[in-house]
Enzyme design. Structure first.
Site, short mmCIF file in Angstrom:
data_model
loop_
_atom_site.label_atom_id
_atom_site.label_comp_id
_atom_site.label_asym_id
_atom_site.label_seq_id
_atom_site.Cartn_x
_atom_site.Cartn_y
_atom_site.Cartn_z
N ARG A 202 0.09 1.57 15.13
CA ARG A 202 0.09 0.36 14.90
C ARG A 202 0.16 -0.58 15.98
NH1 ARG A 202 4.61 1.80 10.57
NH2 ARG A 202 6.08 2.32 12.39
N PHE A 218 -2.01 1.03 1.22
CA PHE A 218 -0.79 2.11 1.54
C PHE A 218 0.07 1.42 2.53
CE2 PHE A 218 -4.45 4.88 0.14
CZ PHE A 218 -3.95 5.29 -0.91
N ASP A 240 -0.22 -2.21 -1.86
CA ASP A 240 0.72 -1.03 -2.12
C ASP A 240 1.01 -1.15 -3.85
OD1 ASP A 240 2.33 1.01 0.10
OD2 ASP A 240 3.15 0.91 -2.21
N SER A 241 1.42 0.13 -4.14
CA SER A 241 1.75 0.21 -5.64
C SER A 241 3.38 0.00 -6.02
CB SER A 241 1.22 1.52 -6.11
OG SER A 241 1.68 2.67 -5.48
N ALA A 269 -4.62 1.81 -5.16
CA ALA A 269 -5.60 1.77 -4.13
C ALA A 269 -6.97 2.17 -4.56
CB ALA A 269 -4.80 2.67 -3.09
N ASP A 286 -3.45 4.52 5.10
CA ASP A 286 -2.52 5.35 5.53
C ASP A 286 -1.96 5.94 4.11
OD1 ASP A 286 -0.55 6.98 6.66
OD2 ASP A 286 0.66 5.20 7.25
N CYS A 326 -1.26 12.54 6.25
CA CYS A 326 0.13 13.03 6.62
C CYS A 326 0.40 14.28 6.25
CB CYS A 326 1.33 11.88 6.60
SG CYS A 326 1.36 11.48 4.91
N1 SAH Z 1 1.22 2.71 6.55
C1 SAH Z 1 2.55 2.63 6.22
C2 SAH Z 1 3.06 3.83 5.47
C3 SAH Z 1 2.47 4.30 4.38
S1 SAH Z 1 3.36 5.49 3.04
C4 SAH Z 1 3.43 2.15 7.23
O1 SAH Z 1 3.19 2.07 8.13
O2 SAH Z 1 4.86 1.77 7.04
C5 SAH Z 1 2.19 5.55 1.85
C6 SAH Z 1 2.43 4.50 0.90
O3 SAH Z 1 1.47 4.30 -0.29
C7 SAH Z 1 3.71 4.09 -0.07
O4 SAH Z 1 4.29 2.74 0.46
C8 SAH Z 1 3.57 4.11 -1.17
O5 SAH Z 1 4.22 3.05 -2.20
C9 SAH Z 1 1.98 3.99 -1.43
N2 SAH Z 1 1.17 4.40 -2.58
C10 SAH Z 1 1.20 5.55 -3.12
N3 SAH Z 1 0.51 5.80 -4.13
C11 SAH Z 1 -0.29 4.72 -4.31
C12 SAH Z 1 -1.52 4.17 -4.87
N4 SAH Z 1 -2.10 4.92 -5.72
N5 SAH Z 1 -1.78 2.84 -4.68
C13 SAH Z 1 -1.29 2.24 -3.65
N6 SAH Z 1 -0.21 2.62 -3.09
C14 SAH Z 1 0.38 3.81 -3.01
#
Ligand code: SAH
Length: 382
Positions: A202, A218, A240-241, A269, A286, A326
């Site tokens: 970040r 995400f 985000d979802s 996404a 991410d 990850c």
């Molecule tokens: N980049 C973030 C962490 C991401 S964790 C940070 O820096 O804090 C992954 C995220 O993806 C979660 O918040 C989860 O809710 C979201 N997620 C999971 N499946 C998804 C989808 N199909 N579409 C959008 N978001 C999604």
């Protein structure tokens, strides 16, 4: 203390002699008696010579090793490990005036297989990943108290509820990361509440964000978005979802006085990216771990390819893609190949500017390469 012995098959002691902290069920020859999940056991080789002490698990992973010395795993052991982990963080300048959220214990990377401990300002969250560590909670809490923590939560993996073990925690905790402020909900939030492991990445985005439009896919609670806006980004959208995460995301933007340039989007996404007409200077990808097991790996790689292809297509010329995986079972090379194949499909020219990983408070033991899970790249797309 005499722990029940577990005998290792001939030849299988080699990995233990190389200090690898996991013993798989195929390596186990016999045990002194029927063992309970979570019991401490004493590993011996075929000639009954001592090898290690560890927690017994049922399943394909049989023992997580705690010590290669023939010692007792007691309060003193936990005190020493946790005190040492805290001292290691201090050498990394954690906590500091500008960052007060960090991983205090990273399981095998800190010689404590089966448990992670995260710190959010004055709140500590313990997440056991083995029943042995689950059963050791009281000892862990005692050690944390001794080094001065007064608010301690236990957050089991999965659907079980978070419990407060010490002090009072009933609202979001405010933490600092490189000067940015974030609200963390350790009780209802994902993982232990915040993705501390992206701190350095970040920060890197902040360095490149000036004047750019950023799409943070995400986004969770908007870590990358806030960081980009603090770095002078023209606009940042968080996608985000999860509505809970986006609620906190908006609060985080306000907390850092960047809400005027920020927008949250609740969407799935992949279809969003594939159907969107806007182009961005920077996209962050991410996703959650697409593969949690080896058998899910093939599908995960396809998923990484599709999402990266959609993101590459949505970048302006000279755009930057911060892309991550990850999934522990998706290696650096597999991830690289998936992204390369996405780039080929997009027919754009793409180069690697950075290779990224997890930060120093998520250390990987040289003897346990499996501890490496977060990998990423910054790509330039022309
Ligand atoms: N980049 C973030 C962490 C991401 S964790 C940070 O820096 O804090 C992954 C995220 O993806 C979660 O918040 C989860 O809710 C979201 N997620 C999971 N499946 C998804 C989808 N199909 N579409 C959008 N978001 C999604």
């Amino acid at each position: 203390m005499m722990y029940p012995w577990v005998k290792i098959n001939k030849g299988r002691e080699k990995s233990i002699e190389r200090f690898h902290p996991w013993v798989f069920s195929g390596s186990v020859h016999s045990a002194e008696r029927d063992l309970q999940e979570g019991e401490i056991v004493r590993l011996v080789d075929f000639e009954d010579a001592f090898l290690a002490i560890g927690h017994f698990l049922s399943g394909s992973l049989s023992v997580k090793i705690l010590s290669f010395k023939d010692i007792e795993i007691n309060q003193k052991w936990f005190d020493e490990r946790i005190d040492e982990a805290a001292k290691r963080r201090i050498t990394l300048n954690l906590p500091s005036k500008i960052s007060d959220t960090y991983r205090l214990v990273h399981a095998e990377g800190d010689g404590m297989a089966g448990v992670i401990i995260d710190v959010y300002a004055n709140v500590v969250v313990i997440q056991p990943h083995s029943s042995g560590m689950e059963q050791s909670l009281v000892l862990i809490v005692n050690s944390l108290k001794k080094i001065g923590f007064t608010k301690i939560l236990h957050k089991p993996v999965g659907k079980e509820k978070t419990e407060v073990l010490l002090g009072e925690v009933n609202e979001n905790v405010m933490v600092k990361e490189n000067g940015a402020k974030y609200l963390v909900d350790p009780i209802q939030g994902q993982k232990t509440g915040f993705f501390i492991d992206q701190r350095d990445n970040r920060h890197l985005l902040r360095k490149y964000a000036e004047g750019k439009t950023v799409l943070n896919v995400f986004s969770y609670t908007g870590g990358f978005s806030v960081s980009a806006l603090l770095g002078g980004a023209k606009a940042a959208w968080s996608l985000d979802s999860a509505s809970n995460a986006l609620g906190i995301c908006d609060e985080n933007a306000r907390l850092n006085n960047v809400e005027a340039k920020h927008k949250s989007i609740k969407a799935d996404a992949l279809p969003y990216l594939q159907n969107m007409h806007d182009k961005f200077d920077v996209i962050v990808l991410d996703p959650p771990a697409f593969a949690k097991h080896k058998r899910a790996r093939h599908n995960a790689i396809q998923a990484y390819r599709r999402i990266n292809e959609a993101a590459i297509n949505a970048l302006e010329n000279r755009g930057l893609l911060f892309t991550f995986s990850c999934s522990q079972v998706v290696t650096q090379q597999l991830f690289y190949d998936a992204v390369a194949s996405a780039a080929i499909n997009s027919k754009r020219s793409v180069s690697v500017l950075h290779r990224l990983r997890q930060p120093a408070d998520h250390p990987v033991s040289l003897f346990h390469p499996e501890g490496e899970y977060l990998k990423g790249m910054v790509l330039r797309v022309d």
